[in-house]
Scaffold this motif. Structure first.
Motif, PDB file in Angstrom:
ATOM      1  N   ILE A 167       0.873  -1.175   0.000  1.00  0.00           N
ATOM      2  CA  ILE A 167       0.000   0.000   0.000  1.00  0.00           C
ATOM      3  C   ILE A 167       0.910   1.226   0.000  1.00  0.00           C
ATOM      4  O   ILE A 167       1.695   1.427   0.929  1.00  0.00           O
ATOM      5  CB  ILE A 167      -0.913   0.025   1.237  1.00  0.00           C
ATOM      6  CG1 ILE A 167      -1.822  -1.209   1.252  1.00  0.00           C
ATOM      7  CG2 ILE A 167      -1.756   1.303   1.258  1.00  0.00           C
ATOM      8  CD1 ILE A 167      -2.660  -1.342   2.508  1.00  0.00           C
ATOM      9  N   SER A 168       0.830   2.025  -1.064  1.00  0.00           N
ATOM     10  CA  SER A 168       1.731   3.176  -1.178  1.00  0.00           C
ATOM     11  C   SER A 168       1.150   4.201  -2.140  1.00  0.00           C
ATOM     12  O   SER A 168       0.115   3.960  -2.789  1.00  0.00           O
ATOM     13  CB  SER A 168       3.109   2.723  -1.677  1.00  0.00           C
ATOM     14  OG  SER A 168       3.030   2.335  -3.042  1.00  0.00           O
ATOM     15  N   ARG A 169       1.839   5.319  -2.249  1.00  0.00           N
ATOM     16  CA  ARG A 169       1.501   6.282  -3.288  1.00  0.00           C
ATOM     17  C   ARG A 169       2.036   5.757  -4.619  1.00  0.00           C
ATOM     18  O   ARG A 169       3.020   5.015  -4.646  1.00  0.00           O
ATOM     19  CB  ARG A 169       2.142   7.639  -2.961  1.00  0.00           C
ATOM     20  CG  ARG A 169       1.584   8.277  -1.696  1.00  0.00           C
ATOM     21  CD  ARG A 169       2.325   9.537  -1.333  1.00  0.00           C
ATOM     22  NE  ARG A 169       3.731   9.266  -1.028  1.00  0.00           N
ATOM     23  CZ  ARG A 169       4.549  10.139  -0.451  1.00  0.00           C
ATOM     24  NH1 ARG A 169       4.112  11.343  -0.131  1.00  0.00           N
ATOM     25  NH2 ARG A 169       5.802   9.828  -0.211  1.00  0.00           N
ATOM     26  N   PRO A 170       1.414   6.148  -5.739  1.00  0.00           N
ATOM     27  CA  PRO A 170       1.866   5.639  -7.050  1.00  0.00           C
ATOM     28  C   PRO A 170       3.347   5.916  -7.303  1.00  0.00           C
ATOM     29  O   PRO A 170       4.056   5.072  -7.852  1.00  0.00           O
ATOM     30  CB  PRO A 170       0.980   6.396  -8.047  1.00  0.00           C
ATOM     31  CG  PRO A 170      -0.257   6.707  -7.281  1.00  0.00           C
ATOM     32  CD  PRO A 170       0.189   6.963  -5.872  1.00  0.00           C
ATOM     33  N   GLU A 171       3.828   7.099  -6.873  1.00  0.00           N
ATOM     34  CA  GLU A 171       5.226   7.435  -7.123  1.00  0.00           C
ATOM     35  C   GLU A 171       6.199   6.629  -6.268  1.00  0.00           C
ATOM     36  O   GLU A 171       7.398   6.579  -6.541  1.00  0.00           O
ATOM     37  CB  GLU A 171       5.470   8.934  -6.889  1.00  0.00           C
ATOM     38  CG  GLU A 171       5.135   9.425  -5.482  1.00  0.00           C
ATOM     39  CD  GLU A 171       3.720   9.954  -5.369  1.00  0.00           C
ATOM     40  OE1 GLU A 171       3.493  10.840  -4.526  1.00  0.00           O
ATOM     41  OE2 GLU A 171       2.839   9.468  -6.119  1.00  0.00           O
ATOM     42  N   ASP A 172       5.691   5.983  -5.203  1.00  0.00           N
ATOM     43  CA  ASP A 172       6.558   5.175  -4.326  1.00  0.00           C
ATOM     44  C   ASP A 172       6.490   3.684  -4.662  1.00  0.00           C
ATOM     45  O   ASP A 172       7.219   2.881  -4.082  1.00  0.00           O
ATOM     46  CB  ASP A 172       6.148   5.359  -2.860  1.00  0.00           C
ATOM     47  CG  ASP A 172       6.375   6.773  -2.367  1.00  0.00           C
ATOM     48  OD1 ASP A 172       7.333   7.400  -2.849  1.00  0.00           O
ATOM     49  OD2 ASP A 172       5.599   7.250  -1.521  1.00  0.00           O
ATOM     50  N   LYS A 173       5.611   3.319  -5.598  1.00  0.00           N
ATOM     51  CA  LYS A 173       5.363   1.902  -5.872  1.00  0.00           C
ATOM     52  C   LYS A 173       6.622   1.176  -6.340  1.00  0.00           C
ATOM     53  O   LYS A 173       6.986   0.118  -5.806  1.00  0.00           O
ATOM     54  CB  LYS A 173       4.252   1.769  -6.917  1.00  0.00           C
ATOM     55  CG  LYS A 173       3.908   0.334  -7.269  1.00  0.00           C
ATOM     56  CD  LYS A 173       2.823   0.263  -8.330  1.00  0.00           C
ATOM     57  CE  LYS A 173       2.538  -1.168  -8.747  1.00  0.00           C
ATOM     58  NZ  LYS A 173       1.499  -1.240  -9.826  1.00  0.00           N
ATOM     59  N   GLU A 174       7.310   1.721  -7.333  1.00  0.00           N
ATOM     60  CA  GLU A 174       8.495   1.061  -7.887  1.00  0.00           C
ATOM     61  C   GLU A 174       9.613   0.963  -6.860  1.00  0.00           C
ATOM     62  O   GLU A 174      10.305  -0.048  -6.755  1.00  0.00           O
ATOM     63  CB  GLU A 174       8.974   1.803  -9.141  1.00  0.00           C
ATOM     64  CG  GLU A 174       8.058   1.643 -10.331  1.00  0.00           C
ATOM     65  CD  GLU A 174       7.821   0.176 -10.694  1.00  0.00           C
ATOM     66  OE1 GLU A 174       8.803  -0.594 -10.650  1.00  0.00           O
ATOM     67  OE2 GLU A 174       6.680  -0.192 -10.983  1.00  0.00           O
ATOM     68  N   VAL A 219       1.857  -7.327   4.840  1.00  0.00           N
ATOM     69  CA  VAL A 219       1.496  -6.106   4.113  1.00  0.00           C
ATOM     70  C   VAL A 219       2.524  -5.025   4.409  1.00  0.00           C
ATOM     71  O   VAL A 219       2.907  -4.819   5.566  1.00  0.00           O
ATOM     72  CB  VAL A 219       0.091  -5.621   4.513  1.00  0.00           C
ATOM     73  CG1 VAL A 219      -0.197  -4.239   3.944  1.00  0.00           C
ATOM     74  CG2 VAL A 219      -0.966  -6.603   4.040  1.00  0.00           C
ATOM     75  N   PHE A 220       2.979  -4.345   3.357  1.00  0.00           N
ATOM     76  CA  PHE A 220       3.902  -3.219   3.496  1.00  0.00           C
ATOM     77  C   PHE A 220       3.148  -1.925   3.193  1.00  0.00           C
ATOM     78  O   PHE A 220       2.519  -1.801   2.130  1.00  0.00           O
ATOM     79  CB  PHE A 220       5.085  -3.365   2.534  1.00  0.00           C
ATOM     80  CG  PHE A 220       6.106  -4.375   2.965  1.00  0.00           C
ATOM     81  CD1 PHE A 220       7.238  -3.980   3.666  1.00  0.00           C
ATOM     82  CD2 PHE A 220       5.932  -5.723   2.686  1.00  0.00           C
ATOM     83  CE1 PHE A 220       8.177  -4.906   4.072  1.00  0.00           C
ATOM     84  CE2 PHE A 220       6.867  -6.660   3.091  1.00  0.00           C
ATOM     85  CZ  PHE A 220       7.994  -6.250   3.792  1.00  0.00           C
ATOM     86  N   VAL A 221       3.204  -0.983   4.137  1.00  0.00           N
ATOM     87  CA  VAL A 221       2.589   0.330   3.950  1.00  0.00           C
ATOM     88  C   VAL A 221       3.698   1.367   3.876  1.00  0.00           C
ATOM     89  O   VAL A 221       4.524   1.467   4.781  1.00  0.00           O
ATOM     90  CB  VAL A 221       1.613   0.660   5.093  1.00  0.00           C
ATOM     91  CG1 VAL A 221       1.003   2.042   4.889  1.00  0.00           C
ATOM     92  CG2 VAL A 221       0.511  -0.384   5.178  1.00  0.00           C
ATOM     93  N   CYS A 222       3.725   2.134   2.795  1.00  0.00           N
ATOM     94  CA  CYS A 222       4.804   3.102   2.586  1.00  0.00           C
ATOM     95  C   CYS A 222       4.406   4.536   2.922  1.00  0.00           C
ATOM     96  O   CYS A 222       5.262   5.410   2.949  1.00  0.00           O
ATOM     97  CB  CYS A 222       5.276   3.048   1.135  1.00  0.00           C
ATOM     98  SG  CYS A 222       5.863   1.419   0.633  1.00  0.00           S
ATOM     99  N   SER A 223       3.134   4.784   3.137  1.00  0.00           N
ATOM    100  CA  SER A 223       2.669   6.145   3.459  1.00  0.00           C
ATOM    101  C   SER A 223       1.708   6.068   4.630  1.00  0.00           C
ATOM    102  O   SER A 223       0.532   6.410   4.532  1.00  0.00           O
ATOM    103  CB  SER A 223       1.993   6.774   2.235  1.00  0.00           C
ATOM    104  OG  SER A 223       2.856   6.800   1.141  1.00  0.00           O
TER     105      SER A 223
END
Length: 481
Positions: A167-174, A219-223
């Protein structure tokens, strides 16, 4: 209310999973531990056997010729120390070969001391101990390196991996994909835009359903800071037995300060929140505990109920019980039972007394020396006896013994958005608010902080502590009016 309705209410509680289950990914973890432990035992046994063959023979209790079972306590000591150094844990820990050397060295020194004091007059083959030490380190090194290399190869083929969701913002996905891929132990099955989760709670529910249907174990959450319903997400994953990792991008840990573990992922520190090994049983026990305690107390205290009812009838005209609409689980209204402590038209008189409200933000209505309270009512409130009929609400499944207090419609209508988190769990008769000062607390934000603290640290033991403190608060008449 029927038992079916009671059960459905219980399932809706934020902390209540539908089923009791093992933590997801437990099979992979135990497979790793059992395999490593079996390899260690095999290598350590081989090391001692070779050392005995190559070392200086001695008529000693520390030889198979004298005692064929002497090797068992030696292996138990060595494996126990290896486990104490956390060398059966996840990837980074089990590859700490320096700690492995320390564990085996300490175990051999302990065994040497035991051998010396066990038979001080006998002959101990020192060469056997030295050889076993060197061979133990060498063979376990080889076995573990082979194991790690095999696991790396198998995981590159997509097997024995932890099923993962991001789960992240689109710009953080890669970037998140690259960091997680470096660990070579995760299989990414899906991704969700954190922006969609923030915008609509239905999207959050749908994402959680998707995660569960995919059989995800981590699950990984980046934001994390972007998610408003952080505690909701945390408890839903926890109840599903899913491990939550927080990659440190805009990290705000409000609401989940407990049980955090720091783990390196792709060279960056990630915060890990593991669910209990078995989830759901604790909440089921809580509901059973609530029902049994409430039913038992009502039966044993029935003479007290009758006495209070008689005093209320003698003191002032009106019904014995006062039933007020309160807002409960997920904003659903229900009737709270209390012994009547005010005059019959108390609700109408409250509008005239609003100007005297002593709460700072006006959400709760509290005033000292409330003129609506009857003589018997003052006594009942002083010792919280007016709350006893709420045990019926507990029996019906509308309330719990411990939880955030259910508030009247008038109070809930003044809520800000962040206040509604308290309605994600069953309301309670007592809670941290009650044992921390009750009516002496005049700032509703402090009430919310106490409710959130209870929710994020909830356990059966905490409930029991609060119940014990409730008794002491009632006896001490602290903050009651």
């Amino acid at each position: 209310m029927t038992s079916t309705t009671s059960l459905s209410l219980n399932k809706l509680d934020l902390r209540a999973p539908v089923f009791t289950r093992l933590r997801r990914g437990t099979g992979v973890r135990w497979l790793r531990v059992i395999t490593l432990m079996s390899l260690d035992v095999t290598m350590l046994y081989t090391a001692w056997h070779l050392a005995e063959k190559l070392g200086t023979p001695a008529d000693s209790p520390w030889s198979t010729a004298y005692n064929p079972f002497y090797i068992l306590p030696i292996l138990a000591t060595e494996v126990g120390l290896i486990a104490a150094k956390k060398l059966y844990d996840a990837r980074q820990e089990r590859r700490d070969y320096f700690n492995l050397v320390k564990a085996l060295t300490i175990s051999h020194l302990l065994l040497l001391l035991v051998a010396f004091f066990y038979q001080p007059g006998g002959i101990v083959s020192r060469s056997t101990f030295i050889l076993s030490w060197a061979l133990s380190i060498s063979l376990t090194f080889i076995a573990r390196f082979t194991f790690d290399s095999t696991v790396e190869y198998v995981r590159k083929q997509g097997a024995v991996c932890y099923r993962t969701f991001i789960i992240s913002r689109p710009e953080d996905k890669e970037k998140a994909n690259r960091l997680i891929a470096r660990e070579n132990c995760y299989k990414i099955l899906g991704w969700a835009d954190v922006g969609a989760l923030v915008a609509d709670k239905e999207n959050l529910d749908a994402t959680i359903e998707q995660i569960c249907s995919l059989g995800v174990s981590e699950v990984f959450v980046c934001s994390w800071a972007s998610i408003k319903s952080r505690m909701f997400l945390y408890w839903k994953l926890r109840n599903a037995g899913i491990t939550l990792h927080i990659l440190p991008i805009d990290v705000d840990l409000e609401g989940i300060q407990r049980n955090l573990e720091l783990k390196m992922v792709g060279g960056l520190p990630a915060l890990k929140l593991s669910p209990p090994l078995i989830t759901g049983s604790d909440f089921l026990m809580k509901r059973c505990f609530d029902f049994v305690c409430a039913t038992s107390f009502v039966l044993l205290a029935s003479p007290l109920y009758l006495l209070i009812a008689l005093l209320i009838k003698i003191d002032s005209p009106g019904p014995i019980f006062y039933k007020q609409t309160r807002i409960g689980l997920h904003g659903k209204p229900f009737k709270v039972w209390k012994f009547r402590t005010m005059v019959v038209n108390a609700d109408k008189l409250q509008k005239e007394l609003e100007a005297r409200n002593e709460n700072k933000d006006g959400i709760l209505f509290k005033i000292k020396d409330d003129p609506r309270i009857t003589s018997v009512g003052k006594f009942l409130r002083r010792y919280s006896l007016d709350e006893l009929p709420q045990l019926f609400n507990v029996m019906f499944g509308e309330m719990s013994l411990v939880g955030p207090r259910p508030l009247p419609v008038r109070d809930v209508e003044k809520f800000s958005e962040h206040h509604f988190i308290r309605q994600e769990v069953l309301p309670g008769i007592s809670g941290l608010w009650q044992v921390s000062g009750r009516s002496d607390i005049t700032d509703f934000e402090q009430v919310i902080r106490l409710d959130v603290t209870y929710m994020e640290n909830w356990s059966l033991w905490l409930d029991m502590q609060i119940l014990l403190q409730t008794v002491m608060v009632i006896v001490g008449k602290k903050g009651a009016y």
